[in-house]
Design a protein around this motif. Sequence first.
Motif, PDB file in Angstrom:
ATOM      1  N   TYR A   1     -41.200  18.520 -58.426  1.00  0.00           N
ATOM      2  CA  TYR A   1     -41.048  19.929 -58.018  1.00  0.00           C
ATOM      3  C   TYR A   1     -42.179  20.774 -58.612  1.00  0.00           C
ATOM      4  CZ  TYR A   1     -36.514  20.149 -55.540  1.00  0.00           C
ATOM      5  OH  TYR A   1     -35.514  20.052 -54.606  1.00  0.00           O
ATOM      6  N   GLU A   2     -42.519  20.491 -59.870  1.00  0.00           N
ATOM      7  CA  GLU A   2     -43.588  21.280 -60.502  1.00  0.00           C
ATOM      8  C   GLU A   2     -44.880  21.150 -59.690  1.00  0.00           C
ATOM      9  OE1 GLU A   2     -43.599  20.006 -64.594  1.00  0.00           O
ATOM     10  OE2 GLU A   2     -41.781  21.149 -65.007  1.00  0.00           O
ATOM     11  N   GLN A   3     -45.165  19.927 -59.252  1.00  0.00           N
ATOM     12  CA  GLN A   3     -46.361  19.690 -58.436  1.00  0.00           C
ATOM     13  C   GLN A   3     -46.242  20.357 -57.072  1.00  0.00           C
ATOM     14  OE1 GLN A   3     -49.374  18.352 -58.868  1.00  0.00           O
ATOM     15  NE2 GLN A   3     -48.776  18.379 -61.025  1.00  0.00           N
ATOM     16  N   ALA A   4     -45.089  20.160 -56.433  1.00  0.00           N
ATOM     17  CA  ALA A   4     -44.916  20.623 -55.053  1.00  0.00           C
ATOM     18  C   ALA A   4     -44.950  22.152 -54.940  1.00  0.00           C
ATOM     19  CB  ALA A   4     -43.604  20.083 -54.477  1.00  0.00           C
ATOM     20  N   LEU A   5     -44.602  22.822 -56.033  1.00  0.00           N
ATOM     21  CA  LEU A   5     -44.518  24.293 -55.974  1.00  0.00           C
ATOM     22  C   LEU A   5     -45.707  24.965 -56.650  1.00  0.00           C
ATOM     23  CD1 LEU A   5     -40.714  24.663 -56.860  1.00  0.00           C
ATOM     24  CD2 LEU A   5     -41.748  24.547 -54.591  1.00  0.00           C
ATOM     25  N   LEU A   6     -46.655  24.148 -57.084  1.00  0.00           N
ATOM     26  CA  LEU A   6     -47.798  24.662 -57.831  1.00  0.00           C
ATOM     27  C   LEU A   6     -48.530  25.766 -57.050  1.00  0.00           C
ATOM     28  CD1 LEU A   6     -48.640  23.555 -60.613  1.00  0.00           C
ATOM     29  CD2 LEU A   6     -50.500  22.329 -59.465  1.00  0.00           C
ATOM     30  N   GLY A   7     -48.755  26.880 -57.719  1.00  0.00           N
ATOM     31  CA  GLY A   7     -49.586  27.932 -57.134  1.00  0.00           C
ATOM     32  C   GLY A   7     -48.897  28.793 -56.090  1.00  0.00           C
TER      33      GLY A   7
ATOM     34  N   HIS B   1     -34.443   9.782 -63.330  1.00  0.00           N
ATOM     35  CA  HIS B   1     -34.558  10.327 -61.976  1.00  0.00           C
ATOM     36  C   HIS B   1     -34.740  11.850 -62.022  1.00  0.00           C
ATOM     37  CE1 HIS B   1     -33.975   9.075 -57.736  1.00  0.00           C
ATOM     38  NE2 HIS B   1     -33.895  10.373 -57.594  1.00  0.00           N
ATOM     39  N   ASN B   2     -33.937  12.495 -62.869  1.00  0.00           N
ATOM     40  CA  ASN B   2     -34.043  13.962 -62.969  1.00  0.00           C
ATOM     41  C   ASN B   2     -35.416  14.395 -63.475  1.00  0.00           C
ATOM     42  OD1 ASN B   2     -31.483  14.287 -62.068  1.00  0.00           O
ATOM     43  ND2 ASN B   2     -30.607  14.989 -63.999  1.00  0.00           N
ATOM     44  N   TYR B   3     -35.933  13.676 -64.473  1.00  0.00           N
ATOM     45  CA  TYR B   3     -37.239  14.067 -65.026  1.00  0.00           C
ATOM     46  C   TYR B   3     -38.339  13.854 -63.984  1.00  0.00           C
ATOM     47  CZ  TYR B   3     -34.711  14.168 -69.452  1.00  0.00           C
ATOM     48  OH  TYR B   3     -33.801  14.453 -70.435  1.00  0.00           O
ATOM     49  N   ARG B   4     -38.215  12.763 -63.237  1.00  0.00           N
ATOM     50  CA  ARG B   4     -39.213  12.483 -62.194  1.00  0.00           C
ATOM     51  C   ARG B   4     -39.158  13.576 -61.113  1.00  0.00           C
ATOM     52  NH1 ARG B   4     -38.517   7.508 -58.274  1.00  0.00           N
ATOM     53  NH2 ARG B   4     -37.320   9.191 -57.363  1.00  0.00           N
ATOM     54  N   ASN B   5     -37.928  13.933 -60.709  1.00  0.00           N
ATOM     55  CA  ASN B   5     -37.773  14.981 -59.692  1.00  0.00           C
ATOM     56  C   ASN B   5     -38.324  16.318 -60.186  1.00  0.00           C
ATOM     57  OD1 ASN B   5     -36.584  13.226 -57.959  1.00  0.00           O
ATOM     58  ND2 ASN B   5     -34.561  14.186 -57.945  1.00  0.00           N
ATOM     59  N   ARG B   6     -38.018  16.608 -61.429  1.00  0.00           N
ATOM     60  CA  ARG B   6     -38.475  17.880 -62.001  1.00  0.00           C
ATOM     61  C   ARG B   6     -40.018  17.946 -61.958  1.00  0.00           C
ATOM     62  NH1 ARG B   6     -37.387  23.022 -64.534  1.00  0.00           N
ATOM     63  NH2 ARG B   6     -39.452  23.446 -65.274  1.00  0.00           N
ATOM     64  N   ALA B   7     -40.664  16.846 -62.364  1.00  0.00           N
ATOM     65  CA  ALA B   7     -42.134  16.810 -62.359  1.00  0.00           C
ATOM     66  C   ALA B   7     -42.659  16.943 -60.924  1.00  0.00           C
ATOM     67  CB  ALA B   7     -42.630  15.513 -62.995  1.00  0.00           C
TER      68      ALA B   7
ATOM     69  N   VAL C   1     -34.434  24.169 -77.387  1.00  0.00           N
ATOM     70  CA  VAL C   1     -34.541  23.231 -78.508  1.00  0.00           C
ATOM     71  C   VAL C   1     -33.962  21.906 -78.021  1.00  0.00           C
ATOM     72  CG1 VAL C   1     -34.531  24.864 -80.407  1.00  0.00           C
ATOM     73  CG2 VAL C   1     -32.369  24.204 -79.352  1.00  0.00           C
ATOM     74  N   GLY C   2     -34.544  20.813 -78.464  1.00  0.00           N
ATOM     75  CA  GLY C   2     -34.042  19.501 -78.047  1.00  0.00           C
ATOM     76  C   GLY C   2     -34.540  19.125 -76.669  1.00  0.00           C
ATOM     77  N   ARG C   3     -33.706  18.414 -75.904  1.00  0.00           N
ATOM     78  CA  ARG C   3     -34.130  17.927 -74.588  1.00  0.00           C
ATOM     79  C   ARG C   3     -33.027  18.183 -73.567  1.00  0.00           C
ATOM     80  NH1 ARG C   3     -33.594  11.780 -74.024  1.00  0.00           N
ATOM     81  NH2 ARG C   3     -31.496  12.532 -73.674  1.00  0.00           N
ATOM     82  N   SER C   4     -33.379  18.863 -72.499  1.00  0.00           N
ATOM     83  CA  SER C   4     -32.421  19.119 -71.425  1.00  0.00           C
ATOM     84  C   SER C   4     -32.316  17.879 -70.545  1.00  0.00           C
ATOM     85  CB  SER C   4     -32.916  20.300 -70.592  1.00  0.00           C
ATOM     86  OG  SER C   4     -32.212  20.354 -69.370  1.00  0.00           O
ATOM     87  N   ASN C   5     -31.177  17.730 -69.875  1.00  0.00           N
ATOM     88  CA  ASN C   5     -31.022  16.610 -68.929  1.00  0.00           C
ATOM     89  C   ASN C   5     -31.678  16.912 -67.583  1.00  0.00           C
ATOM     90  OD1 ASN C   5     -29.308  18.449 -67.769  1.00  0.00           O
ATOM     91  ND2 ASN C   5     -27.423  17.319 -68.163  1.00  0.00           N
ATOM     92  N   ALA C   6     -32.195  18.117 -67.409  1.00  0.00           N
ATOM     93  CA  ALA C   6     -32.885  18.535 -66.168  1.00  0.00           C
ATOM     94  C   ALA C   6     -32.013  18.316 -64.934  1.00  0.00           C
ATOM     95  CB  ALA C   6     -34.226  17.809 -66.026  1.00  0.00           C
ATOM     96  N   HIS C   7     -30.709  18.485 -65.100  1.00  0.00           N
ATOM     97  CA  HIS C   7     -29.800  18.253 -63.971  1.00  0.00           C
ATOM     98  C   HIS C   7     -29.851  19.382 -62.946  1.00  0.00           C
ATOM     99  CE1 HIS C   7     -26.677  16.222 -61.872  1.00  0.00           C
ATOM    100  NE2 HIS C   7     -25.811  17.215 -62.001  1.00  0.00           N
ATOM    101  N   TYR C   8     -30.368  20.518 -63.349  1.00  0.00           N
ATOM    102  CA  TYR C   8     -30.550  21.622 -62.405  1.00  0.00           C
ATOM    103  C   TYR C   8     -32.033  21.964 -62.320  1.00  0.00           C
ATOM    104  CZ  TYR C   8     -25.517  22.335 -62.412  1.00  0.00           C
ATOM    105  OH  TYR C   8     -24.168  22.163 -62.254  1.00  0.00           O
TER     106      TYR C   8
ATOM    107  N   THR D   1     -31.369  18.281 -56.473  1.00  0.00           N
ATOM    108  CA  THR D   1     -31.993  17.212 -57.260  1.00  0.00           C
ATOM    109  C   THR D   1     -30.937  16.152 -57.529  1.00  0.00           C
ATOM    110  OG1 THR D   1     -33.392  16.701 -59.162  1.00  0.00           O
ATOM    111  CG2 THR D   1     -31.649  18.336 -59.538  1.00  0.00           C
ATOM    112  N   GLY D   2     -31.199  15.260 -58.477  1.00  0.00           N
ATOM    113  CA  GLY D   2     -30.270  14.155 -58.718  1.00  0.00           C
ATOM    114  C   GLY D   2     -30.684  12.939 -57.895  1.00  0.00           C
ATOM    115  N   THR D   3     -29.881  11.888 -57.991  1.00  0.00           N
ATOM    116  CA  THR D   3     -30.293  10.605 -57.403  1.00  0.00           C
ATOM    117  C   THR D   3     -30.277  10.598 -55.872  1.00  0.00           C
ATOM    118  OG1 THR D   3     -28.035   9.876 -57.786  1.00  0.00           O
ATOM    119  CG2 THR D   3     -29.685   9.171 -59.390  1.00  0.00           C
ATOM    120  N   ALA D   4     -29.662  11.622 -55.261  1.00  0.00           N
ATOM    121  CA  ALA D   4     -29.653  11.662 -53.795  1.00  0.00           C
ATOM    122  C   ALA D   4     -30.936  12.289 -53.242  1.00  0.00           C
ATOM    123  CB  ALA D   4     -28.432  12.438 -53.298  1.00  0.00           C
TER     124      ALA D   4
END
Length: 404
Positions: free
Chosen positions: A272-278, A264-270, A290-297, A364-367
């Motif tokens: 936001y990237e689209q919605a704020l483009l430009g 859910h977090n990764y989907r939301n993050r993507a 390094v590694g992988r963030s949980n994208a919770h923020y 963000t998050g599941t809500a």
Amino acid sequence: MTARAELAILGASPAFAHPLHVGRPNIGDRASIHHALDQILDARWLTNDGPMVQAFERQVAAIVDADHCIAVVNATIGMQLLLQALDVRGEVILPSFTFIATAHAIAMQGLTPVFADIDADHHLLDPNEVEAIVGGRTGAIVGVHLWGQPCDDAALGAIARARHVPLIYDAAHAFGSVSDTGGLGRLGTATVFSLHATKMINAFEGGAIVTDDAALARELRLLRNFGFAGLDDIRRIGTNAKMSEISAAMGIASLARLDEFLRHNYRNRAAYEQALLGLPGVTLQVNTLVGRSNAHYVVLQVDETCPLTRDEVMLVLHAENVLARRYFSPPCHLAIPYRDQSASVPRPLPNTVHTSQTVLCLPTGTAVDLADIQRIGDRLRTALHQAPAVRAVLRRQTAQSNRP
Ligand code: T4K
């Protein structure tokens, strides 16, 4: 309808009828929470290292890849216990750009927080800055896996080893993140996760200390329970930091959905990237090192080229019922308890100051779903196009509220 009327700050209806919070809790499966509550009540074992807490600790240790997990009431107390168990003395180096609890936990143990700067992109403790201030009085280094991003453990670990001081991680934001070498539980001497309601995994309130050091784990278990090693056997001055069974049950239900929360977090993050483009002067903080963030923020950065300031953007969003938060403003070293402590700021902290003036955390998050994010992006875009009108209204509002 004109674009002007599409903004609540200019008189339109808010984008959301109810507040959209940063930190709305992720909730585990309700049926299993209810079932666990019945089990707890039937067992009449409500706290004190009960079966739910033990099961939760085993699961956490396995997920984060640590030998030991000690569940506690919250991460702030967890950090205090850890500093006590490690018998840390003197000064503790930490980033100023963190939630105030990191500094308070150090100060509450009678230690001196010494603030180091962060890097501009990731907002993580900068190993070069640590190297510049570490010294004979340094008793420990605390890295914060901020926004879920793992710190540069290789560089921080090298400094800590060279100075023979423990490296501790505040992983309050980072449950579900992994470093380039694997689970966060293997990094440093020990790591403290927060299980507060607003975190990736929650136990209503809670914390989890993880370590590979068996002796340290034993000590932490003593300190968590008034120093008791067994019945009437008091070994240390300890406190009551025990997690309750219902909290552990909530944590277990939350863990069962970890993968779903991450997706859910990764989907939301993507989204936001689209919605704020430009958008001019508005970017999303990179959120990985390094590694992988949980994208919770999801952290917006509003720079000098944006037609509105960070605080104006925040007020626009608040009017839309989007309760974006200025985490972390002020940074710790400028908060009242620390700002006059010159020993705590041996070097200027330009990245910390700049970041605390330009960031804004978005819900963000599941809500939060994709349509919400699209609507937030649309309103923000409109606001930036209407910046002069928005600014005029905000100035009028400020003037009115300042009137005696
Ligand atoms: N280290 C770091 C880096 C941290 O960020 C934190 C805590 C800690 C250590 C210490 O961990 P703990 O001792 O708490 O385990 C919140 C949280 O209280 C705090 O846990 C968190 N970091 C910090 C970043 O955020 P506030 O004062 O902003 O919380 P609050 O209650 O206003 O909640 C934030 C938003 O979430 C609100 O808009 C309302 C919403 N919310 C909150 C709760 C509690 C809900 O919708 N439902 C809820 O149940 O500090």
